[in-house]
Design an enzyme around this catalytic site. Structure first.
Site, PDB file in Angstrom:
ATOM      1  N   SER A   5      -0.700   8.222  -7.360  1.00 30.29           N
ATOM      2  CA  SER A   5       0.724   8.308  -7.047  1.00 30.29           C
ATOM      3  C   SER A   5       1.355   9.445  -7.823  1.00 30.29           C
ATOM      4  O   SER A   5       1.336   9.457  -9.060  1.00 30.29           O
ATOM      5  CB  SER A   5       1.433   7.000  -7.416  1.00 30.29           C
ATOM      6  OG  SER A   5       2.831   7.210  -7.387  1.00 30.29           O
ATOM      7  N   HIS A  28      -0.653   9.394  -2.779  1.00 31.67           N
ATOM      8  CA  HIS A  28       0.431   8.436  -2.570  1.00 31.67           C
ATOM      9  C   HIS A  28       1.772   9.059  -2.972  1.00 31.67           C
ATOM     10  O   HIS A  28       1.934   9.537  -4.101  1.00 31.67           O
ATOM     11  CB  HIS A  28       0.147   7.194  -3.412  1.00 31.67           C
ATOM     12  CG  HIS A  28       1.050   6.035  -3.173  1.00 31.67           C
ATOM     13  ND1 HIS A  28       0.896   5.172  -2.100  1.00 31.67           N
ATOM     14  CD2 HIS A  28       2.112   5.568  -3.873  1.00 31.67           C
ATOM     15  CE1 HIS A  28       1.825   4.228  -2.162  1.00 31.67           C
ATOM     16  NE2 HIS A  28       2.592   4.444  -3.233  1.00 31.67           N
ATOM     17  N   ASP A  30       5.727   8.331  -3.284  1.00 32.60           N
ATOM     18  CA  ASP A  30       6.729   7.267  -3.348  1.00 32.60           C
ATOM     19  C   ASP A  30       8.109   7.820  -3.023  1.00 32.60           C
ATOM     20  O   ASP A  30       8.691   8.568  -3.809  1.00 32.60           O
ATOM     21  CB  ASP A  30       6.729   6.645  -4.749  1.00 32.60           C
ATOM     22  CG  ASP A  30       5.515   5.771  -4.983  1.00 32.60           C
ATOM     23  OD1 ASP A  30       5.298   4.840  -4.180  1.00 32.60           O
ATOM     24  OD2 ASP A  30       4.783   6.014  -5.960  1.00 32.60           O
ATOM     25  N   MET A  32      11.917   7.001  -2.526  1.00 29.65           N
ATOM     26  CA  MET A  32      12.914   5.973  -2.909  1.00 29.65           C
ATOM     27  C   MET A  32      14.309   6.514  -2.660  1.00 29.65           C
ATOM     28  O   MET A  32      14.559   7.701  -2.891  1.00 29.65           O
ATOM     29  CB  MET A  32      12.772   5.606  -4.382  1.00 29.65           C
ATOM     30  CG  MET A  32      11.357   5.189  -4.792  1.00 29.65           C
ATOM     31  SD  MET A  32      11.354   4.550  -6.471  1.00 29.65           S
ATOM     32  CE  MET A  32       9.581   4.526  -6.814  1.00 29.65           C
ATOM     33  N   HIS A  61       4.884   6.118   0.993  1.00 25.47           N
ATOM     34  CA  HIS A  61       5.351   4.748   0.760  1.00 25.47           C
ATOM     35  C   HIS A  61       6.871   4.792   0.726  1.00 25.47           C
ATOM     36  O   HIS A  61       7.461   5.247  -0.255  1.00 25.47           O
ATOM     37  CB  HIS A  61       4.757   4.254  -0.571  1.00 25.47           C
ATOM     38  CG  HIS A  61       5.216   2.903  -0.987  1.00 25.47           C
ATOM     39  ND1 HIS A  61       5.029   2.422  -2.269  1.00 25.47           N
ATOM     40  CD2 HIS A  61       5.840   1.899  -0.312  1.00 25.47           C
ATOM     41  CE1 HIS A  61       5.521   1.201  -2.367  1.00 25.47           C
ATOM     42  NE2 HIS A  61       6.033   0.868  -1.195  1.00 25.47           N
ATOM     43  N   MET A  63      10.195   3.387   0.224  1.00 30.89           N
ATOM     44  CA  MET A  63      11.016   2.319  -0.364  1.00 30.89           C
ATOM     45  C   MET A  63      12.471   2.659  -0.075  1.00 30.89           C
ATOM     46  O   MET A  63      13.241   3.053  -0.962  1.00 30.89           O
ATOM     47  CB  MET A  63      10.717   2.230  -1.872  1.00 30.89           C
ATOM     48  CG  MET A  63       9.351   1.598  -2.147  1.00 30.89           C
ATOM     49  SD  MET A  63       8.739   1.947  -3.806  1.00 30.89           S
ATOM     50  CE  MET A  63       8.010   3.547  -3.508  1.00 30.89           C
ATOM     51  N   MET A 132       2.433  -5.183  -2.871  1.00 25.26           N
ATOM     52  CA  MET A 132       3.003  -4.700  -4.134  1.00 25.26           C
ATOM     53  C   MET A 132       2.580  -5.629  -5.262  1.00 25.26           C
ATOM     54  O   MET A 132       2.753  -6.850  -5.173  1.00 25.26           O
ATOM     55  CB  MET A 132       4.535  -4.649  -4.073  1.00 25.26           C
ATOM     56  CG  MET A 132       5.128  -3.560  -3.184  1.00 25.26           C
ATOM     57  SD  MET A 132       4.618  -1.865  -3.566  1.00 25.26           S
ATOM     58  CE  MET A 132       5.118  -1.705  -5.289  1.00 25.26           C
ATOM     59  N   GLY A 137       9.940   0.351  -7.440  1.00 28.06           N
ATOM     60  CA  GLY A 137      11.037   1.107  -8.026  1.00 28.06           C
ATOM     61  C   GLY A 137      10.623   2.037  -9.142  1.00 28.06           C
ATOM     62  O   GLY A 137      11.192   3.108  -9.277  1.00 28.06           O
ATOM     63  N   PHE A 138       9.617   1.629  -9.907  1.00 24.27           N
ATOM     64  CA  PHE A 138       9.257   2.433 -11.078  1.00 24.27           C
ATOM     65  C   PHE A 138       7.752   2.387 -11.328  1.00 24.27           C
ATOM     66  O   PHE A 138       7.112   1.365 -11.078  1.00 24.27           O
ATOM     67  CB  PHE A 138       9.986   1.921 -12.324  1.00 24.27           C
ATOM     68  CG  PHE A 138      11.480   1.990 -12.177  1.00 24.27           C
ATOM     69  CD1 PHE A 138      12.167   3.165 -12.482  1.00 24.27           C
ATOM     70  CD2 PHE A 138      12.185   0.902 -11.683  1.00 24.27           C
ATOM     71  CE1 PHE A 138      13.541   3.241 -12.309  1.00 24.27           C
ATOM     72  CE2 PHE A 138      13.571   0.978 -11.505  1.00 24.27           C
ATOM     73  CZ  PHE A 138      14.249   2.149 -11.825  1.00 24.27           C
ATOM     74  N   GLY A 139       7.225   3.490 -11.860  1.00 27.08           N
ATOM     75  CA  GLY A 139       5.849   3.516 -12.314  1.00 27.08           C
ATOM     76  C   GLY A 139       5.736   2.885 -13.688  1.00 27.08           C
ATOM     77  O   GLY A 139       6.749   2.582 -14.337  1.00 27.08           O
ATOM     78  N   GLY A 140       4.513   2.653 -14.118  1.00 26.19           N
ATOM     79  CA  GLY A 140       4.271   2.208 -15.483  1.00 26.19           C
ATOM     80  C   GLY A 140       4.564   0.751 -15.773  1.00 26.19           C
ATOM     81  O   GLY A 140       4.621   0.362 -16.939  1.00 26.19           O
ATOM     82  N   ASP A 170      -0.620  -1.753  -5.059  1.00 28.68           N
ATOM     83  CA  ASP A 170       0.201  -0.717  -5.690  1.00 28.68           C
ATOM     84  C   ASP A 170       1.022  -1.323  -6.813  1.00 28.68           C
ATOM     85  O   ASP A 170       1.833  -2.220  -6.581  1.00 28.68           O
ATOM     86  CB  ASP A 170       1.125  -0.103  -4.624  1.00 28.68           C
ATOM     87  CG  ASP A 170       2.002   1.029  -5.159  1.00 28.68           C
ATOM     88  OD1 ASP A 170       1.796   1.469  -6.297  1.00 28.68           O
ATOM     89  OD2 ASP A 170       2.892   1.460  -4.397  1.00 28.68           O
ATOM     90  N   GLY A 171       0.780  -0.800  -8.019  1.00 27.70           N
ATOM     91  CA  GLY A 171       1.575  -1.216  -9.170  1.00 27.70           C
ATOM     92  C   GLY A 171       0.712  -1.765 -10.284  1.00 27.70           C
ATOM     93  O   GLY A 171       0.055  -2.800 -10.120  1.00 27.70           O
ATOM     94  N   GLY A 172       0.658  -1.052 -11.398  1.00 27.61           N
ATOM     95  CA  GLY A 172      -0.068  -1.534 -12.570  1.00 27.61           C
ATOM     96  C   GLY A 172      -1.576  -1.496 -12.435  1.00 27.61           C
ATOM     97  O   GLY A 172      -2.290  -2.164 -13.186  1.00 27.61           O
ATOM     98  N   SER A 193       0.405   5.953 -13.277  1.00 28.64           N
ATOM     99  CA  SER A 193       0.287   6.273 -14.700  1.00 28.64           C
ATOM    100  C   SER A 193      -1.169   6.301 -15.156  1.00 28.64           C
ATOM    101  O   SER A 193      -1.524   7.093 -16.040  1.00 28.64           O
ATOM    102  CB  SER A 193       1.110   5.288 -15.534  1.00 28.64           C
ATOM    103  OG  SER A 193       0.897   3.970 -15.124  1.00 28.64           O
TER     104      SER A 193
HETATM  105  C1  DX5 Z   1       6.287   1.693  -7.655  1.00 29.52           C
HETATM  106  C2  DX5 Z   1       5.495   2.646  -6.801  1.00 29.52           C
HETATM  107  C3  DX5 Z   1       4.126   2.895  -7.288  1.00 29.52           C
HETATM  108  C4  DX5 Z   1       4.043   3.531  -8.644  1.00 29.52           C
HETATM  109  C5  DX5 Z   1       2.856   2.938  -9.311  1.00 29.52           C
HETATM  110  O1  DX5 Z   1       7.416   1.291  -6.962  1.00 29.52           O
HETATM  111  O2  DX5 Z   1       5.394   2.137  -5.479  1.00 29.52           O
HETATM  112  O3  DX5 Z   1       3.387   3.653  -6.333  1.00 29.52           O
HETATM  113  O4  DX5 Z   1       3.877   4.919  -8.638  1.00 29.52           O
HETATM  114  O5  DX5 Z   1       2.785   3.388 -10.610  1.00 29.52           O
HETATM  115  P1  DX5 Z   1       1.800   2.727 -11.672  1.00 29.52           P
HETATM  116  O6  DX5 Z   1       0.402   2.935 -11.155  1.00 29.52           O
HETATM  117  O7  DX5 Z   1       2.093   3.470 -12.916  1.00 29.52           O
HETATM  118  O8  DX5 Z   1       2.147   1.270 -11.743  1.00 29.52           O
HETATM  119 ZN    ZN Z   2       4.040   3.212  -4.132  1.00 32.53          ZN
END
Ligand code: DX5
Ligand code: ZN
Length: 218
Positions: A5, A28, A30, A32, A61, A63, A132, A137-140, A170-172, A193
């Site tokens: 991502s 990927h 994102d 938003m 993706h 959002m 999900m 909304g956010f990475g990390g 997707d996510g973590g 991340s």
């Molecule tokens: C979050 C995004 C993810 C995000 C994942 O809303 O959809 O794609 O980039 O980031 P990590 O892998 O750091 O959780």
């Molecule tokens: Zn995503």
């Protein structure tokens, strides 16, 4: 498949950042809109620009609110897969048909609070299911293991032929969590991340892929 991502990349050097993950299966992106999620990232012009600098299939993706209005533009821009959110789309069947007619794979994403069961019949029209594993909304953020029940359930429906979707998470996703997601039956892993936070993003992609492959059944 591993889909880095670019949300975790350096936005001031996007073309270079994309080149650092050559070998990834999907890239990927994102999108938003500050309405569907409380964050604002990138949109169609940036996707069009990225398309010019890479051959990695783009996985957009969305959002965003009202994807019925905007999603086909991403398919027309050359995205390989365009995923909309179940919670935002008004007419999910037409959405899938329109994306496919525009030459893209159609994806449907469900947030952590959204049940898979309510979307199974709709998903028969789709190519990708994005489960999900964080609140979008956010990475990390930290991976939510409870979401793996949805992954297991989707994998069973693919095995029985009821669905034909790629099951994406997707996510973590990182070296610690990818094994459980692979064991549950995911076959496409988004990682932000964990890839761009690594010294060598391409090596991180390869390591994630190996780890997932070791924990994939049949
Ligand atoms: C979050 C995004 C993810 C995000 C994942 O809303 O959809 O794609 O980039 O980031 P990590 O892998 O750091 O959780
Ligand atoms: Zn995503």
């Amino acid at each position: 498949m591993i889909a880095p991502s670019i949300l975790s990349a350096d936005f001031a050097r996007l073309a270079d950042e994309v080149k650092r993950v050559e070998g990834a299966d999907w890239l990927h992106v994102d999108v938003m809109d500050n309405h569907f999620v409380p964050n604002l990232t990138i949109g169609l012009p940036v996707v069009q620009a990225i398309r010019q600098v890479t051959d990695i299939p783009l996985d957009c993706h969305l959002m965003i609110d009202d994807p019925d209005r905007w999603a086909v533009g991403y398919a027309e821009a050359g995205a390989y897969n365009v995923t909309v959110h179940a919670e935002a789309v008004h007419d999910p069947i037409s959405m899938a048909v329109d994306l496919q007619a525009a030459g893209a794979k159609a994806g449907l994403s469900i947030k952590p609070g959204t049940a898979l069961d309510d979307w199974v019949e709709v998903l028969r029209e789709y190519d990708t299911l994005l489960v999900m594993t964080v609140e979008p909304g956010f990475g990390g953020q930290s991976f939510m293991p409870d979401m793996l029940d949805k992954v297991r359930s989707a994998r069973r429906m693919v095995q029985t032929g009821h669905l034909k979707v790629v099951v994406q998470v997707d996510g973590g996703i990182n070296a610690d969590t990818i094994e459980a997601a692979a064991e549950a039956g995911a076959d496409c892993f988004v990682a932000g991340s964990a890839v761009y936070g690594a010294d060598d993003p391409a090596a991180a992609v390869a390591a994630l892929r190996e780890s997932a492959a070791r924990h994939t059944h049949g």
